[in-house]
Design a protein around this motif. Structure first.
Motif, PDB file in Angstrom:
ATOM      1  N   ALA A   1     -11.821  -8.001 -56.497  1.00 31.54           N
ATOM      2  CA  ALA A   1     -11.685  -7.766 -57.931  1.00 31.54           C
ATOM      3  C   ALA A   1     -10.744  -8.818 -58.492  1.00 31.54           C
ATOM      4  O   ALA A   1     -10.296  -9.728 -57.790  1.00 31.54           O
ATOM      5  CB  ALA A   1     -11.129  -6.362 -58.191  1.00 31.54           C
ATOM      6  N   ILE A   2     -10.499  -8.725 -59.763  1.00 33.21           N
ATOM      7  CA  ILE A   2      -9.532  -9.592 -60.445  1.00 33.21           C
ATOM      8  C   ILE A   2      -8.527  -8.692 -61.148  1.00 33.21           C
ATOM      9  O   ILE A   2      -8.903  -7.989 -62.097  1.00 33.21           O
ATOM     10  CB  ILE A   2     -10.215 -10.526 -61.463  1.00 33.21           C
ATOM     11  N   PRO A   3      -7.272  -8.666 -60.724  1.00 35.81           N
ATOM     12  CA  PRO A   3      -6.692  -9.360 -59.561  1.00 35.81           C
ATOM     13  C   PRO A   3      -7.174  -8.764 -58.252  1.00 35.81           C
ATOM     14  O   PRO A   3      -7.605  -7.609 -58.212  1.00 35.81           O
ATOM     15  CB  PRO A   3      -5.183  -9.140 -59.767  1.00 35.81           C
ATOM     16  N   PRO A   4      -7.054  -9.536 -57.149  1.00 33.18           N
ATOM     17  CA  PRO A   4      -7.674  -9.096 -55.878  1.00 33.18           C
ATOM     18  C   PRO A   4      -6.831  -8.102 -55.092  1.00 33.18           C
ATOM     19  O   PRO A   4      -6.567  -8.286 -53.907  1.00 33.18           O
ATOM     20  CB  PRO A   4      -7.829 -10.420 -55.121  1.00 33.18           C
ATOM     21  N   TYR A   5      -6.398  -7.045 -55.738  1.00 31.64           N
ATOM     22  CA  TYR A   5      -5.654  -5.999 -55.037  1.00 31.64           C
ATOM     23  C   TYR A   5      -5.780  -4.707 -55.838  1.00 31.64           C
ATOM     24  O   TYR A   5      -6.129  -4.705 -57.013  1.00 31.64           O
ATOM     25  CB  TYR A   5      -4.179  -6.376 -54.866  1.00 31.64           C
TER      26      TYR A   5
ATOM     27  N   ARG B   1      -6.962 -15.384 -49.823  1.00 32.28           N
ATOM     28  CA  ARG B   1      -6.835 -14.612 -51.059  1.00 32.28           C
ATOM     29  C   ARG B   1      -6.393 -13.174 -50.772  1.00 32.28           C
ATOM     30  O   ARG B   1      -6.844 -12.227 -51.415  1.00 32.28           O
ATOM     31  CB  ARG B   1      -8.138 -14.626 -51.858  1.00 32.28           C
TER      32      ARG B   1
ATOM     33  N   TRP C   1      -3.581 -11.265 -51.370  1.00 37.48           N
ATOM     34  CA  TRP C   1      -2.338 -11.181 -52.116  1.00 37.48           C
ATOM     35  C   TRP C   1      -1.378 -10.129 -51.562  1.00 37.48           C
ATOM     36  O   TRP C   1      -0.172 -10.376 -51.496  1.00 37.48           O
ATOM     37  CB  TRP C   1      -2.639 -10.913 -53.594  1.00 37.48           C
TER      38      TRP C   1
END
Length: 330
Positions: A70-74, A295, A297
């Protein structure tokens, strides 16, 4: 009764030992000083709040999250529209899995140990090179000291990245260093320096040498030379006077300079990436790979939090010990 007589009839105020006008004027001055002192203290705290504590809490929050496509990746991500229920749901979804993963995968603790080791060795080499340099600057004639300081600061006028790239041209097999050694007949074949830990040491020492020289020069420049003269008059050899007088009095500059070199060297990324090889393992490179390549995070945030704790906790303990020692001395 005339105006003059009316004024004369008014009884004069009893002397109180204090000028009334001066007393009235002094109050707003004290208020202005108090406000200025508050602003003076609040500005650095505000700077730390917005540029250190706030980003740290954001990274700290992400370190308890989980990776997501997703955006952000968490996830979880705080939703302001959910209000208090959203906050409770976010805290309920937090997990310590990222920190447990750091203990299970040996890549991370090996990166930490390698970074601390390389930074410590580089700091020691920087101290060995920088102490004579700072001592010579402090003992130089006053007319030359400003010029010498400018020469120490001069590399900062060039981009840090360009200076590191320049060392590639110096250290590679067909670089300037090998060509000079071959021309002098010191070696028969080029030395392999680039893409090794030796190149990383050279890059760190060169890049961070001014950070050690400047605080050390400030301590040595304030040294009372009459102490050395008195030691010489009492029959103390110069080398012994240096170790018993100069070195102890310069310890504050040594400690400050070593901290200024060691702390950024532990998290260094550019120098080991450009000058070090594939076997050069430092936490800065590991953090970059987790953040930009994988990626991931949450894991990279956990790596950054642990790195910060490794650096901050010893410094805080050392400062507390120094403060207690000063209190006992006073």
């Amino acid at each position: 009764m005339s105006n003059v007589e009316q004024v004369a009839a008014v009884p004069a105020p009893e002397p109180t030992g204090e000028d009334p006008e001066r007393r009235v004027v002094a109050r707003p001055v004290r208020r202005r000083r108090s406000l200025g002192g508050i602003l003076l203290i609040a500005m650095p705290y505000a700077w730390l709040l917005f540029f250190f504590l706030l980003p740290f809490f954001i990274v700290f929050k992400i370190s308890f999250s989980e990776i997501a496509v997703a955006i952000p990746p968490y996830a979880p991500v705080f939703d302001p529209a959910a209000g208090w229920e959203g906050i409770k749901a976010m805290f309920a979804a937090f997990s310590f899995d990222n920190y447990l993963w750091l203990t299970e995968d040996d890549l991370y603790w090996r990166s930490y140990l390698s970074s601390v080791s390389i930074a410590a060795i580089s700091t020691l080499i920087t101290l060995i090179v920088g102490y004579p340099l700072a001592y010579g600057m402090a003992r130089a004639p006053k007319a030359w000291r400003a010029t010498l300081l400018m020469l120490v600061i001069l590399p900062f006028w060039t981009s840090f990245l360009i200076r590191v790239y320049a060392w590639i041209g110096i250290l590679k097999n067909e670089g300037l260093l090998n060509q000079a050694l071959l021309w002098l007949g010191v070696i028969d074949q080029p030395l392999t320096i680039l893409n090794t830990n030796a190149a990383v040491y050279i890059g760190i020492v060169y890049s961070y040498l001014p950070f050690l020289v400047l605080p050390l020069y400030a301590s040595l420049e304030k040294l009372d030379t009459s102490l050395l003269e008195a030691a010489g008059d009492l029959g103390c050899p110069p080398w012994r006077a240096f170790w018993t007088i100069t070195v102890p009095l310069s310890l504050p500059g040594v400690i400050a300079g070593c901290f200024l070199v060691f702390i950024p060297a532990v998290g260094e990324f550019v120098i080991p990436d450009l000058l070090g090889g594939s076997e050069t393992l430092m936490i800065g490179k590991t953090l970059w790979m987790e953040f930009f390549t994988n990626r991931d995070w949450p894991v990279s945030s956990a790596v950054a939090v642990v790195l910060l704790l490794i650096l901050v906790v010893p410094i805080v303990l050392f400062q507390n010990q120094q403060q207690k020692a000063q209190e006992k001395g006073t």
